[in-house]
Scaffold this motif. Structure first.
Motif, PDB file in Angstrom:
ATOM      1  N   SER A 127      -7.257   2.832  -2.791  1.00  0.00           N
ATOM      2  CA  SER A 127      -6.447   4.047  -2.788  1.00  0.00           C
ATOM      3  C   SER A 127      -5.406   3.990  -1.673  1.00  0.00           C
ATOM      4  O   SER A 127      -5.708   3.614  -0.537  1.00  0.00           O
ATOM      5  CB  SER A 127      -7.345   5.282  -2.598  1.00  0.00           C
ATOM      6  OG  SER A 127      -6.555   6.443  -2.469  1.00  0.00           O
ATOM      7  N   ARG A 128      -4.178   4.367  -2.023  1.00  0.00           N
ATOM      8  CA  ARG A 128      -3.090   4.338  -1.049  1.00  0.00           C
ATOM      9  C   ARG A 128      -2.981   5.649  -0.265  1.00  0.00           C
ATOM     10  O   ARG A 128      -2.047   5.815   0.527  1.00  0.00           O
ATOM     11  CB  ARG A 128      -1.768   4.093  -1.763  1.00  0.00           C
ATOM     12  CG  ARG A 128      -1.681   2.779  -2.521  1.00  0.00           C
ATOM     13  CD  ARG A 128      -1.521   1.608  -1.585  1.00  0.00           C
ATOM     14  NE  ARG A 128      -1.146   0.389  -2.295  1.00  0.00           N
ATOM     15  CZ  ARG A 128      -0.908  -0.775  -1.725  1.00  0.00           C
ATOM     16  NH1 ARG A 128      -1.034  -0.872  -0.404  1.00  0.00           N
ATOM     17  NH2 ARG A 128      -0.573  -1.827  -2.439  1.00  0.00           N
ATOM     18  N   THR A 129      -3.921   6.561  -0.466  1.00  0.00           N
ATOM     19  CA  THR A 129      -3.831   7.877   0.189  1.00  0.00           C
ATOM     20  C   THR A 129      -3.792   7.746   1.702  1.00  0.00           C
ATOM     21  O   THR A 129      -2.949   8.351   2.373  1.00  0.00           O
ATOM     22  CB  THR A 129      -5.016   8.771  -0.221  1.00  0.00           C
ATOM     23  OG1 THR A 129      -5.035   8.906  -1.647  1.00  0.00           O
ATOM     24  CG2 THR A 129      -4.878  10.140   0.419  1.00  0.00           C
ATOM     25  N   ILE A 132      -0.471   6.101   2.893  1.00  0.00           N
ATOM     26  CA  ILE A 132       0.669   7.027   2.791  1.00  0.00           C
ATOM     27  C   ILE A 132       0.592   8.107   3.857  1.00  0.00           C
ATOM     28  O   ILE A 132       1.590   8.425   4.512  1.00  0.00           O
ATOM     29  CB  ILE A 132       0.722   7.653   1.380  1.00  0.00           C
ATOM     30  CG1 ILE A 132       1.019   6.570   0.333  1.00  0.00           C
ATOM     31  CG2 ILE A 132       1.768   8.761   1.321  1.00  0.00           C
ATOM     32  CD1 ILE A 132       0.946   7.062  -1.095  1.00  0.00           C
ATOM     33  N   THR A 133      -0.610   8.668   4.041  1.00  0.00           N
ATOM     34  CA  THR A 133      -0.787   9.715   5.060  1.00  0.00           C
ATOM     35  C   THR A 133      -0.488   9.185   6.447  1.00  0.00           C
ATOM     36  O   THR A 133       0.237   9.821   7.231  1.00  0.00           O
ATOM     37  CB  THR A 133      -2.221  10.255   5.018  1.00  0.00           C
ATOM     38  OG1 THR A 133      -2.508  10.760   3.697  1.00  0.00           O
ATOM     39  CG2 THR A 133      -2.391  11.382   6.032  1.00  0.00           C
TER      40      THR A 133
END
Length: 242
Positions: A127-129, A132-133
């Motif tokens: 997951s790129r969450t 990115i965050t």
């Protein structure tokens, strides 16, 4: 030397102000020499890979570091050599002092962006969450801190005026510290969740995590050590002008 100038000199503690700056330049020159060795070893190790993104980044950061060293040398030379016994010049903010802050900001922001790119690479396949965050926090934090510090430094023509904007220095150091914590935490989490169960691979991951924590702690310790020095530097100037 005039008697009025002789009366002013004892009121300014050169050792704790410009003497400290001189020592800082010597340390910066030593560290720049070490970075030259690191760059040389890097290019020797990767000499058969052609021109790559990381090689261009190393060259760019090396050039910025060289320019930064030249500017701080000029700054100290201006105060201690060109304007020797000129007390009035010691109260002015020379242009090289202002510009070296800008170059320093570019170096810090460039390194932070490089770490954001590294977080993005490490998070590949997941997951790129988090990536990115962390990227948003780093870019916004570094950007805001850079703009505020550059604005504050160019609002001051006298060193005594820097006291009015010392909050910008503390805010920048605090923001950079927070950004570094975000970067280190993100990398440590991504590495920790990448364990495979094989002892050799897990041992390497553990070493990388320890390396990230140690390097992050060292740089943040140096930032926190800057705060009491800045406070004493400002205090010395306030007492002199009073």
């Amino acid at each position: 030397m005039s008697s009025s100038m002789q009366d002013l000199i004892p009121q300014l503690d050169i050792g704790s102000t410009f003497g400290a700056l001189f020592i800082g330049v010597i340390i910066a020159a030593i560290l720049f020499g070490l970075s030259n060795v690191q760059a040389f070893v890097y290019f020797q190790t990767h000499r058969g890979t052609g021109i790559t993104f990381y090689k261009l980044v190393v060259i760019g950061l090396w050039m910025l570091n060289a320019l930064h060293l030249a500017l701080i040398i000029h700054c100290v030379y201006y105060y201690l050599v060109i304007n020797y016994t000129n007390i009035g010049a010691l109260t002015e903010v020379v242009w090289s002092f202002q510009l070296q802050i800008v170059i320093d900001v570019f170096i810090i922001c460039g390194v932070h962006l490089l770490y954001v790119y590294r977080i993005w690479i490490v998070s590949k396949g997941r997951s790129r969450t988090l990536a990115i965050t962390a990227g948003i926090i780093v870019i916004l934090g570094s950007g805001v801190a850079a703009i505020v510090l550059i604005w504050a430094i160019y609002q001051s023509n006298l060193i005594s005026e820097l006291i009015k904007f010392q909050w910008s220095t503390y805010m920048t150091l605090s923001t950079i510290t927070f950004v570094d914590i975000v970067i280190a935490s993100s990398l440590c989490y991504l590495l920790a969740t990448s364990r495979t169960g094989f002892s050799s691979t897990d041992s390497l991951i553990t070493k990388l995590i320890v390396y990230i924590i140690n390097t992050g702690s060292l740089t943040r310790y140096s930032s926190f050590q800057t705060i009491p020095y800045l406070d004493s530097f400002h205090t010395a100037y306030v007492q002199w002008e009073l």
